[in-house]
Design a protein around this motif. Structure first.
Motif, PDB file in Angstrom:
ATOM      1  N   UNK A   1       2.122 -24.099  -8.460  1.00  0.00           N
ATOM      2  CA  UNK A   1       2.588 -25.482  -8.318  1.00  0.00           C
ATOM      3  C   UNK A   1       2.853 -26.109  -9.688  1.00  0.00           C
ATOM      4  N   UNK A   2       2.298 -25.496 -10.751  1.00  0.00           N
ATOM      5  CA  UNK A   2       2.502 -26.043 -12.097  1.00  0.00           C
ATOM      6  C   UNK A   2       2.920 -24.934 -13.060  1.00  0.00           C
ATOM      7  N   UNK A   3       4.083 -24.303 -12.842  1.00  0.00           N
ATOM      8  CA  UNK A   3       4.483 -23.227 -13.760  1.00  0.00           C
ATOM      9  C   UNK A   3       4.627 -23.769 -15.179  1.00  0.00           C
ATOM     10  N   UNK A   4       4.190 -22.984 -16.131  1.00  0.00           N
ATOM     11  CA  UNK A   4       4.222 -23.383 -17.544  1.00  0.00           C
ATOM     12  C   UNK A   4       3.414 -24.649 -17.817  1.00  0.00           C
ATOM     13  N   UNK A   5       2.468 -24.953 -16.930  1.00  0.00           N
ATOM     14  CA  UNK A   5       1.465 -25.978 -17.196  1.00  0.00           C
ATOM     15  C   UNK A   5       0.243 -25.575 -16.366  1.00  0.00           C
ATOM     16  N   UNK A   6      -0.648 -26.500 -16.097  1.00  0.00           N
ATOM     17  CA  UNK A   6      -1.813 -26.178 -15.273  1.00  0.00           C
ATOM     18  C   UNK A   6      -2.383 -27.457 -14.691  1.00  0.00           C
ATOM     19  N   UNK A   7      -3.105 -27.304 -13.607  1.00  0.00           N
ATOM     20  CA  UNK A   7      -3.790 -28.424 -12.990  1.00  0.00           C
ATOM     21  C   UNK A   7      -4.781 -29.052 -13.965  1.00  0.00           C
ATOM     22  N   UNK A   8      -5.517 -28.206 -14.691  1.00  0.00           N
ATOM     23  CA  UNK A   8      -6.510 -28.711 -15.650  1.00  0.00           C
ATOM     24  C   UNK A   8      -5.885 -29.641 -16.684  1.00  0.00           C
ATOM     25  N   UNK A   9      -4.754 -29.202 -17.248  1.00  0.00           N
ATOM     26  CA  UNK A   9      -4.068 -30.026 -18.250  1.00  0.00           C
ATOM     27  C   UNK A   9      -3.600 -31.339 -17.638  1.00  0.00           C
ATOM     28  N   UNK A  10      -3.033 -31.255 -16.424  1.00  0.00           N
ATOM     29  CA  UNK A  10      -2.487 -32.454 -15.782  1.00  0.00           C
ATOM     30  C   UNK A  10      -3.576 -33.461 -15.451  1.00  0.00           C
ATOM     31  N   UNK A  11      -4.748 -32.972 -15.020  1.00  0.00           N
ATOM     32  CA  UNK A  11      -5.860 -33.886 -14.738  1.00  0.00           C
ATOM     33  C   UNK A  11      -6.323 -34.563 -16.040  1.00  0.00           C
ATOM     34  N   UNK A  12      -6.475 -33.757 -17.104  1.00  0.00           N
ATOM     35  CA  UNK A  12      -6.931 -34.343 -18.371  1.00  0.00           C
ATOM     36  C   UNK A  12      -5.954 -35.386 -18.885  1.00  0.00           C
ATOM     37  N   UNK A  13      -4.659 -35.119 -18.690  1.00  0.00           N
ATOM     38  CA  UNK A  13      -3.613 -36.046 -19.135  1.00  0.00           C
ATOM     39  C   UNK A  13      -3.656 -37.340 -18.306  1.00  0.00           C
ATOM     40  N   UNK A  14      -3.900 -37.197 -16.999  1.00  0.00           N
ATOM     41  CA  UNK A  14      -3.911 -38.365 -16.108  1.00  0.00           C
ATOM     42  C   UNK A  14      -5.177 -39.207 -16.277  1.00  0.00           C
ATOM     43  N   UNK A  15      -6.272 -38.559 -16.722  1.00  0.00           N
ATOM     44  CA  UNK A  15      -7.561 -39.254 -16.843  1.00  0.00           C
ATOM     45  C   UNK A  15      -8.150 -39.002 -18.230  1.00  0.00           C
ATOM     46  N   UNK A  16      -7.562 -39.634 -19.246  1.00  0.00           N
ATOM     47  CA  UNK A  16      -7.960 -39.315 -20.623  1.00  0.00           C
ATOM     48  C   UNK A  16      -9.404 -39.701 -20.955  1.00  0.00           C
ATOM     49  N   UNK A  17     -10.015 -40.589 -20.196  1.00  0.00           N
ATOM     50  CA  UNK A  17     -11.398 -40.991 -20.491  1.00  0.00           C
ATOM     51  C   UNK A  17     -12.415 -40.116 -19.752  1.00  0.00           C
ATOM     52  N   UNK A  18     -11.927 -39.133 -19.025  1.00  0.00           N
ATOM     53  CA  UNK A  18     -12.790 -38.224 -18.267  1.00  0.00           C
ATOM     54  C   UNK A  18     -12.716 -36.836 -18.904  1.00  0.00           C
ATOM     55  N   UNK A  19     -13.801 -36.359 -19.525  1.00  0.00           N
ATOM     56  CA  UNK A  19     -13.723 -35.015 -20.121  1.00  0.00           C
ATOM     57  C   UNK A  19     -13.607 -33.947 -19.031  1.00  0.00           C
ATOM     58  N   UNK A  20     -12.575 -33.119 -19.116  1.00  0.00           N
ATOM     59  CA  UNK A  20     -12.306 -32.098 -18.096  1.00  0.00           C
ATOM     60  C   UNK A  20     -12.623 -30.710 -18.651  1.00  0.00           C
ATOM     61  N   UNK A  21     -13.356 -29.929 -17.877  1.00  0.00           N
ATOM     62  CA  UNK A  21     -13.617 -28.528 -18.225  1.00  0.00           C
ATOM     63  C   UNK A  21     -13.127 -27.657 -17.080  1.00  0.00           C
ATOM     64  N   UNK A  22     -12.284 -26.705 -17.407  1.00  0.00           N
ATOM     65  CA  UNK A  22     -11.796 -25.757 -16.396  1.00  0.00           C
ATOM     66  C   UNK A  22     -12.652 -24.506 -16.454  1.00  0.00           C
ATOM     67  N   UNK A  23     -13.122 -24.060 -15.303  1.00  0.00           N
ATOM     68  CA  UNK A  23     -13.918 -22.830 -15.281  1.00  0.00           C
ATOM     69  C   UNK A  23     -13.954 -22.265 -13.871  1.00  0.00           C
ATOM     70  N   UNK A  24     -14.453 -21.073 -13.715  1.00  0.00           N
ATOM     71  CA  UNK A  24     -14.763 -20.434 -12.426  1.00  0.00           C
ATOM     72  C   UNK A  24     -13.546 -20.166 -11.542  1.00  0.00           C
ATOM     73  N   UNK A  25     -12.335 -20.489 -12.010  1.00  0.00           N
ATOM     74  CA  UNK A  25     -11.189 -20.365 -11.112  1.00  0.00           C
ATOM     75  C   UNK A  25     -10.542 -18.981 -11.184  1.00  0.00           C
ATOM     76  N   UNK A  26     -11.158 -18.055 -11.924  1.00  0.00           N
ATOM     77  CA  UNK A  26     -10.609 -16.696 -12.000  1.00  0.00           C
ATOM     78  C   UNK A  26     -11.294 -15.756 -11.011  1.00  0.00           C
ATOM     79  N   UNK A  27     -12.049 -16.322 -10.070  1.00  0.00           N
ATOM     80  CA  UNK A  27     -12.765 -15.455  -9.121  1.00  0.00           C
ATOM     81  C   UNK A  27     -12.904 -16.133  -7.772  1.00  0.00           C
TER      82      UNK A  27
END
Lengths: 211, 211
Positions: free
Chosen positions: A97-123
């Motif tokens: 749904x986000x080729x050449x980007x990612x959900x993690x990046x888009x969330x961090x961009x939309x909510x700059x005051x919320x620290x976002x950590x992406x993990x566990x999604x490779x399994x």
């Protein structure tokens, strides 16, 4: 810690059980909590779950996650660590749904005051909370811009059974792209080994005595 | 076997040295062979290399590979096993040139009479030909529609030092997508471990005595 998990699917439930077993106070968040009974886990509305949480986990379908977080609102999420385990794939799992980007990046961009950590999604959810059932735990990746947020996430991964030696910080939130795009290789490997319960382990160069 | 390698970069040269050490007859193919001297490997034009080869290896930049293969021509490639190790990334490595598809699929589509096998593109050239230098070889993936072509590719991987137990057939050529999209996670891991010489190993469920 008080952990709110957005979503009531396999991933949210597996993580909630894992963290509850480690002594954390967990709450699942749903758009329709009244329909989510019989889960053997407490369920509340999205806003209530966010208000409860010291750490919020996004385990909603990747294609709708940003809109769903917007419905909670940036002020309610400000300052709260958000662990994003969503994957941005189409409903039939054939397209990003986000080729050449990612959900993690888009969330961090939309909510700059919320620290976002992406993990566990490779399994698969079956491997997330039971790394000890594999021949070796393999590697779990962390992406995020906030060092303290990654440290807290690391402790929560350890609570699920991931020794620090199996955790690999791969950089800022833009590296969430790598974790999410792994979805296609995940599906190929699942077919190849005939199971969704597997992981990948990073193997590095053999140590030698020569400099 | 007579192996023609399209490209004269790190990947083509590493593979050529590896297969020559295993007794194969290797030839590098270049658009400008007269400029590619001092490589300690034989170099010829693209067409001559394709004519020489029982097995042809695409190790050219992913963004130009299809056009380059068209310049050789479908008749010259018909019936020849093509091992594709290219990765479809932009020149600055920040974007996929084939989002929601893959170079491997596109080559197979463009040259239906040429069996295409995608492999080795989930690692750096330094790991492709020296799996024994890692603490464990890890896993090398194969994608392709032709069973016999995958079998031959498997033998050639064994010649590079990959035991059959480390080779994983993940399915048809559409699964090349997974191997190629791994490029983003590859870059994150490289930053995380501080080296390009690594691989990933698939770890599966522990065997138990219960059925």
């Amino acid at each position: 810690m008080r952990i709110g998990l957005l979503g009531t699917g396999n991933v949210a439930r597996a993580l909630a059980h894992g963290w509850r077993a480690a002594g954390h106070d967990v709450l699942l968040g749903s758009r329709r909590p009244e329909e989510r009974t019989g889960l053997d886990l407490p369920v509340a509305g999205l806003g209530e779950t966010a208000a409860h949480a010291e750490v919020l986990v996004n385990a909603t379908p990747g294609g709708v996650s940003v809109a769903l977080l917007h419905s909670i609102g940036a002020p309610a999420l400000a300052g709260t660590l958000l662990i994003d385990v969503g994957v941005g794939l189409s409903d039939d799992f054939t397209e990003l749904t986000h080729p050449n980007s990612s959900l993690g990046e888009l969330i961090q961009e939309a909510f700059p005051l919320t620290p976002v950590v992406k993990t566990l999604c490779t399994m698969d959810s079956s491997a997330m909370t039971a790394p000890g059932e594999l021949t070796e735990p393999g590697t779990v990746f962390l992406s995020g811009d906030d060092i303290e947020a990654k440290r807290t996430t690391g402790h929560l991964l350890t609570d699920l059974g991931w020794p620090p030696s199996s955790q690999l910080d791969i950089g800022g939130i833009t590296t969430a792209r790598g974790q999410e795009h792994f979805a296609f290789l995940f599906m190929g490997i699942a077919d190849g080994v005939g199971s969704h319960t597997f992981n990948i382990k990073v193997v590095t160069r053999r140590q030698t005595d020569t400099p």
